[in-house]
Design a protein around this motif. Structure first.
Motif, PDB file in Angstrom:
ATOM      1  N   ARG A 248       0.836  -1.208   0.000  1.00  0.00           N
ATOM      2  CA  ARG A 248       0.000   0.000   0.000  1.00  0.00           C
ATOM      3  C   ARG A 248       0.870   1.257   0.000  1.00  0.00           C
ATOM      4  NH1 ARG A 248      -5.179   1.403   1.812  1.00  0.00           N
ATOM      5  NH2 ARG A 248      -5.584  -0.729   2.521  1.00  0.00           N
ATOM      6  N   ASP A 249       0.534   2.212  -0.843  1.00  0.00           N
ATOM      7  CA  ASP A 249       1.202   3.506  -0.934  1.00  0.00           C
ATOM      8  C   ASP A 249       2.604   3.427  -1.526  1.00  0.00           C
ATOM      9  OD1 ASP A 249       1.276   6.303  -0.713  1.00  0.00           O
ATOM     10  OD2 ASP A 249       2.323   6.203   1.197  1.00  0.00           O
ATOM     11  N   ARG A 250       2.977   2.292  -2.110  1.00  0.00           N
ATOM     12  CA  ARG A 250       4.224   2.221  -2.873  1.00  0.00           C
ATOM     13  C   ARG A 250       3.850   2.187  -4.348  1.00  0.00           C
ATOM     14  NH1 ARG A 250       8.936   2.915   0.295  1.00  0.00           N
ATOM     15  NH2 ARG A 250      10.116   1.520  -1.047  1.00  0.00           N
ATOM     16  N   THR A 251       4.524   2.980  -5.133  1.00  0.00           N
ATOM     17  CA  THR A 251       4.150   3.106  -6.534  1.00  0.00           C
ATOM     18  C   THR A 251       5.377   3.058  -7.428  1.00  0.00           C
ATOM     19  OG1 THR A 251       4.215   5.517  -6.340  1.00  0.00           O
ATOM     20  CG2 THR A 251       2.066   4.453  -6.059  1.00  0.00           C
ATOM     21  N   ILE A 252       5.138   2.789  -8.711  1.00  0.00           N
ATOM     22  CA  ILE A 252       6.174   2.732  -9.739  1.00  0.00           C
ATOM     23  C   ILE A 252       5.852   3.793 -10.783  1.00  0.00           C
ATOM     24  CG2 ILE A 252       7.157   1.305 -11.581  1.00  0.00           C
ATOM     25  CD1 ILE A 252       6.658  -1.139  -9.953  1.00  0.00           C
ATOM     26  N   ALA A 253       6.883   4.363 -11.386  1.00  0.00           N
ATOM     27  CA  ALA A 253       6.680   5.315 -12.475  1.00  0.00           C
ATOM     28  C   ALA A 253       5.790   4.693 -13.539  1.00  0.00           C
ATOM     29  CB  ALA A 253       8.020   5.707 -13.085  1.00  0.00           C
ATOM     30  N   SER A 254       4.797   5.442 -13.975  1.00  0.00           N
ATOM     31  CA  SER A 254       3.834   4.912 -14.934  1.00  0.00           C
ATOM     32  C   SER A 254       4.452   4.727 -16.310  1.00  0.00           C
ATOM     33  CB  SER A 254       2.648   5.873 -15.064  1.00  0.00           C
ATOM     34  OG  SER A 254       2.997   6.985 -15.881  1.00  0.00           O
ATOM     35  N   ALA A 255       3.776   3.947 -17.123  1.00  0.00           N
ATOM     36  CA  ALA A 255       4.112   3.892 -18.541  1.00  0.00           C
ATOM     37  C   ALA A 255       4.031   5.303 -19.110  1.00  0.00           C
ATOM     38  CB  ALA A 255       3.143   2.971 -19.268  1.00  0.00           C
ATOM     39  N   TYR A 256       4.993   5.655 -19.949  1.00  0.00           N
ATOM     40  CA  TYR A 256       5.107   6.941 -20.625  1.00  0.00           C
ATOM     41  C   TYR A 256       5.516   8.083 -19.703  1.00  0.00           C
ATOM     42  CZ  TYR A 256       3.315   4.399 -24.547  1.00  0.00           C
ATOM     43  OH  TYR A 256       3.173   3.463 -25.544  1.00  0.00           O
ATOM     44  N   SER A 257       5.866   7.784 -18.457  1.00  0.00           N
ATOM     45  CA  SER A 257       6.409   8.827 -17.583  1.00  0.00           C
ATOM     46  C   SER A 257       7.861   9.123 -17.939  1.00  0.00           C
ATOM     47  CB  SER A 257       6.345   8.387 -16.119  1.00  0.00           C
ATOM     48  OG  SER A 257       5.145   8.790 -15.500  1.00  0.00           O
ATOM     49  N   LEU A 258       8.206  10.398 -17.880  1.00  0.00           N
ATOM     50  CA  LEU A 258       9.609  10.785 -17.920  1.00  0.00           C
ATOM     51  C   LEU A 258      10.257  10.391 -16.610  1.00  0.00           C
ATOM     52  CD1 LEU A 258       9.097  14.352 -19.403  1.00  0.00           C
ATOM     53  CD2 LEU A 258      10.287  12.478 -20.552  1.00  0.00           C
ATOM     54  N   ARG A 259      11.567  10.196 -16.626  1.00  0.00           N
ATOM     55  CA  ARG A 259      12.310   9.887 -15.415  1.00  0.00           C
ATOM     56  C   ARG A 259      13.347  10.973 -15.168  1.00  0.00           C
ATOM     57  NH1 ARG A 259      11.669   4.983 -13.337  1.00  0.00           N
ATOM     58  NH2 ARG A 259      11.935   6.256 -11.469  1.00  0.00           N
ATOM     59  N   ALA A 260      13.656  11.186 -13.918  1.00  0.00           N
ATOM     60  CA  ALA A 260      14.658  12.185 -13.536  1.00  0.00           C
ATOM     61  C   ALA A 260      16.047  11.582 -13.701  1.00  0.00           C
ATOM     62  CB  ALA A 260      14.417  12.649 -12.110  1.00  0.00           C
ATOM     63  N   LYS A 261      16.437  11.431 -14.955  1.00  0.00           N
ATOM     64  CA  LYS A 261      17.737  10.888 -15.338  1.00  0.00           C
ATOM     65  C   LYS A 261      18.237  11.686 -16.535  1.00  0.00           C
ATOM     66  CE  LYS A 261      17.708   7.423 -12.395  1.00  0.00           C
ATOM     67  NZ  LYS A 261      18.712   7.316 -11.293  1.00  0.00           N
ATOM     68  N   PRO A 262      19.531  11.736 -16.774  1.00  0.00           N
ATOM     69  CA  PRO A 262      20.035  12.481 -17.927  1.00  0.00           C
ATOM     70  C   PRO A 262      19.417  11.994 -19.235  1.00  0.00           C
ATOM     71  CG  PRO A 262      21.845  11.901 -16.452  1.00  0.00           C
ATOM     72  CD  PRO A 262      20.629  11.164 -15.950  1.00  0.00           C
ATOM     73  N   GLY A 263      19.109  12.949 -20.120  1.00  0.00           N
ATOM     74  CA  GLY A 263      18.608  12.592 -21.437  1.00  0.00           C
ATOM     75  C   GLY A 263      17.106  12.460 -21.542  1.00  0.00           C
ATOM     76  N   ALA A 264      16.353  12.792 -20.473  1.00  0.00           N
ATOM     77  CA  ALA A 264      14.884  12.721 -20.488  1.00  0.00           C
ATOM     78  C   ALA A 264      14.366  11.355 -20.917  1.00  0.00           C
ATOM     79  CB  ALA A 264      14.308  13.814 -21.387  1.00  0.00           C
ATOM     80  N   PRO A 265      14.821  10.260 -20.259  1.00  0.00           N
ATOM     81  CA  PRO A 265      14.337   8.931 -20.650  1.00  0.00           C
ATOM     82  C   PRO A 265      12.882   8.731 -20.257  1.00  0.00           C
ATOM     83  CG  PRO A 265      15.626   8.780 -18.647  1.00  0.00           C
ATOM     84  CD  PRO A 265      15.728  10.204 -19.108  1.00  0.00           C
ATOM     85  N   VAL A 266      12.239   7.806 -20.956  1.00  0.00           N
ATOM     86  CA  VAL A 266      10.824   7.512 -20.740  1.00  0.00           C
ATOM     87  C   VAL A 266      10.671   6.050 -20.351  1.00  0.00           C
ATOM     88  CG1 VAL A 266       8.577   7.300 -21.895  1.00  0.00           C
ATOM     89  CG2 VAL A 266      10.041   9.287 -22.351  1.00  0.00           C
ATOM     90  N   SER A 267       9.812   5.788 -19.372  1.00  0.00           N
ATOM     91  CA  SER A 267       9.446   4.412 -19.042  1.00  0.00           C
ATOM     92  C   SER A 267       8.485   3.926 -20.120  1.00  0.00           C
ATOM     93  CB  SER A 267       8.787   4.361 -17.657  1.00  0.00           C
ATOM     94  OG  SER A 267       8.475   3.043 -17.285  1.00  0.00           O
ATOM     95  N   THR A 268       9.019   3.132 -21.044  1.00  0.00           N
ATOM     96  CA  THR A 268       8.340   2.890 -22.320  1.00  0.00           C
ATOM     97  C   THR A 268       7.802   1.470 -22.462  1.00  0.00           C
ATOM     98  OG1 THR A 268       9.890   4.467 -23.329  1.00  0.00           O
ATOM     99  CG2 THR A 268       8.592   3.090 -24.814  1.00  0.00           C
ATOM    100  N   PRO A 269       6.502   1.302 -22.720  1.00  0.00           N
ATOM    101  CA  PRO A 269       5.954  -0.018 -23.024  1.00  0.00           C
ATOM    102  C   PRO A 269       6.555  -0.589 -24.302  1.00  0.00           C
ATOM    103  CG  PRO A 269       4.205   1.479 -22.378  1.00  0.00           C
ATOM    104  CD  PRO A 269       5.436   2.315 -22.573  1.00  0.00           C
ATOM    105  N   LEU A 270       6.841  -1.882 -24.266  1.00  0.00           N
ATOM    106  CA  LEU A 270       7.400  -2.596 -25.417  1.00  0.00           C
ATOM    107  C   LEU A 270       6.678  -3.928 -25.572  1.00  0.00           C
ATOM    108  CD1 LEU A 270      11.211  -2.191 -24.560  1.00  0.00           C
ATOM    109  CD2 LEU A 270       9.931  -0.826 -26.212  1.00  0.00           C
ATOM    110  N   THR A 271       6.742  -4.478 -26.770  1.00  0.00           N
ATOM    111  CA  THR A 271       6.367  -5.878 -26.924  1.00  0.00           C
ATOM    112  C   THR A 271       7.535  -6.716 -26.383  1.00  0.00           C
ATOM    113  OG1 THR A 271       7.366  -6.139 -29.105  1.00  0.00           O
ATOM    114  CG2 THR A 271       5.090  -5.308 -29.021  1.00  0.00           C
ATOM    115  N   TRP A 272       7.288  -7.991 -26.145  1.00  0.00           N
ATOM    116  CA  TRP A 272       8.369  -8.846 -25.652  1.00  0.00           C
ATOM    117  C   TRP A 272       9.495  -8.949 -26.681  1.00  0.00           C
ATOM    118  CZ3 TRP A 272       8.923  -9.962 -20.779  1.00  0.00           C
ATOM    119  CH2 TRP A 272       7.798 -10.018 -19.944  1.00  0.00           C
ATOM    120  N   ASP A 273       9.152  -9.009 -27.950  1.00  0.00           N
ATOM    121  CA  ASP A 273      10.189  -9.077 -28.986  1.00  0.00           C
ATOM    122  C   ASP A 273      11.006  -7.793 -29.025  1.00  0.00           C
ATOM    123  OD1 ASP A 273       9.440 -11.620 -29.698  1.00  0.00           O
ATOM    124  OD2 ASP A 273       8.231 -10.996 -31.434  1.00  0.00           O
TER     125      ASP A 273
END
Length: 352
Positions: A248-273
């Motif tokens: 409870r009350d623990r969360t993960i960065a959502s799909a398509y969220s930017l992350r506070a890392k160099p280069g403005a990376p995105v938590s990106t959905p992918l297919t398994w392939d």
């Protein structure tokens, strides 16, 4: 001279963006500079994906009002000082169209959190300095019963994204073995997240037990996997299955969220392939992901089509308990939880 404010269109609404030319991410060898206006425009551009991830979910905002720099720090509850902070309650000055959901913390206290229902809310949050959205695994219609299991594969020192990718392949096979479809995404750093939609009929405690059992079973299927909460007990180069991300009350960065890392990376959905073929997750960033979404669509587009059962994982947990492998520690800010073992760092316990 930089303008003081501008306006953008977001889902039929006009959203004001102050200090639009403020640099939020500095340029890197692999990614160009990003301004505050570009952050807001990014979230409007990925509306289909970000709203699938956030809609009707109580959501914590990770705010970086000054932008992100590697020497900046996140404020902690203990000191309250830092360049960034987590916003768990609806901020003052929220627009009239913003909706909320009441959630309960482990302490028993309540809060009204932002509950996005349209992309204008996301754009407004970007105006407020939000880079990352952290949704709860519940819908506001039933905040006590999660509808999502989150498998967080976190590389430890000495491990790489390739190691997380290898373990994710085994996780996929294990899920398919019990009739469950998992949806992977990059964490936006070196890790991999696998999401599973579930029937909303289990408690947070049961959800967490299922994650513990899955992590243990995953460790039986492949090398280099650990569920040890204490860092000193995690083998170098291992992948930690962070089961507490389901508490409870623990969360993960959502799909398509930017992350506070160099280069403005995105938590990106992918297919398994696609995950199998990805060598450098930094290539998935603010500059590249909108075009990818336009051309390929959302790899999580079918995530809501099926709601799975946790019965098999909970059977694994009951079996493990019978064999002497019971519950594991909660995060340090939690009150003592029922059935939890001693929450003492092993080396400290030996010393005492």
């Amino acid at each position: 001279m930089a303008s003081s404010a501008t306006e953008i269109e977001a889902g039929g609404r006009t959203v004001r963006i102050s200090s639009p030319e403020r640099v939020i991410y500095e340029a890197t060898p692999w990614s160009a500079e990003v301004t505050k206006l570009m952050v807001a425009e990014y979230y409007v551009a990925v509306e289909d994906g970000i709203m699938r991830a956030l809609r009707e979910r109580p959501t914590t905002l990770e705010r970086w009002p000054k932008g992100f720099r590697e020497d900046m720090v996140m404020a902690t509850r203990a000191d309250g000082h830092g360049d960034a902070f987590y916003q768990k309650r609806v901020p003052q000055g929220a627009p009239e169209y913003l909706e909320s959901a009441r959630i309960q913390f482990p302490s028993g206290r309540h809060a009204d959190e932002i509950c996005p229902t349209e992309v204008a809310v996301v754009a407004w949050a970007a105006h407020m300095g939000t880079l990352t959205f952290h949704p709860w695994p519940v819908r506001r219609t039933d905040v006590e019963h999660p509808d999502e299991l989150r498998i967080d594969l976190d590389p430890q020192p000495g491990a790489t994204f390739a190691d997380a990718r290898r373990v994710a392949r085994t996780a996929r096979a294990l899920l398919e073995e019990i009739g469950i479809r998992g949806f992977p995404k990059t964490s936006g750093n070196r890790g991999v997240h696998v999401y599973v939609r579930i029937e909303p009929r289990w408690s947070f405690t049961e959800l967490r037990h299922a994650a513990i059992a899955f992590g243990r079973e995953l460790g039986r299927r492949t090398d280099g996997v650990t569920v040890s909460w204490w860092k000193e007990e995690r083998p170098e180069g291992s992948i930690f299955v962070d089961y507490n991300q389901n508490a409870r009350d623990r969360t993960i960065a959502s799909a398509y969220s930017l992350r506070a890392k160099p280069g403005a990376p995105v938590s990106t959905p992918l297919t398994w392939d696609e995950l199998d073929g990805l060598d450098d997750p930094r290539t998935l960033n603010l500059h590249t992901v909108p075009q990818r979404l336009d051309e390929l669509g959302d790899a999580h587009a079918e995530i809501d089509d099926v709601a799975h059962s946790l019965d098999t994982m909970l059977e694994w947990h009951a079996r493990d308990e019978e064999q002497g492998h019971g519950d594991l520690p909660y995060p340090p800010d939690y009150p003592k939880m029922p059935g939890e073992p001693k929450r003492v760092q092993p080396s400290r316990e030996r010393k005492e």
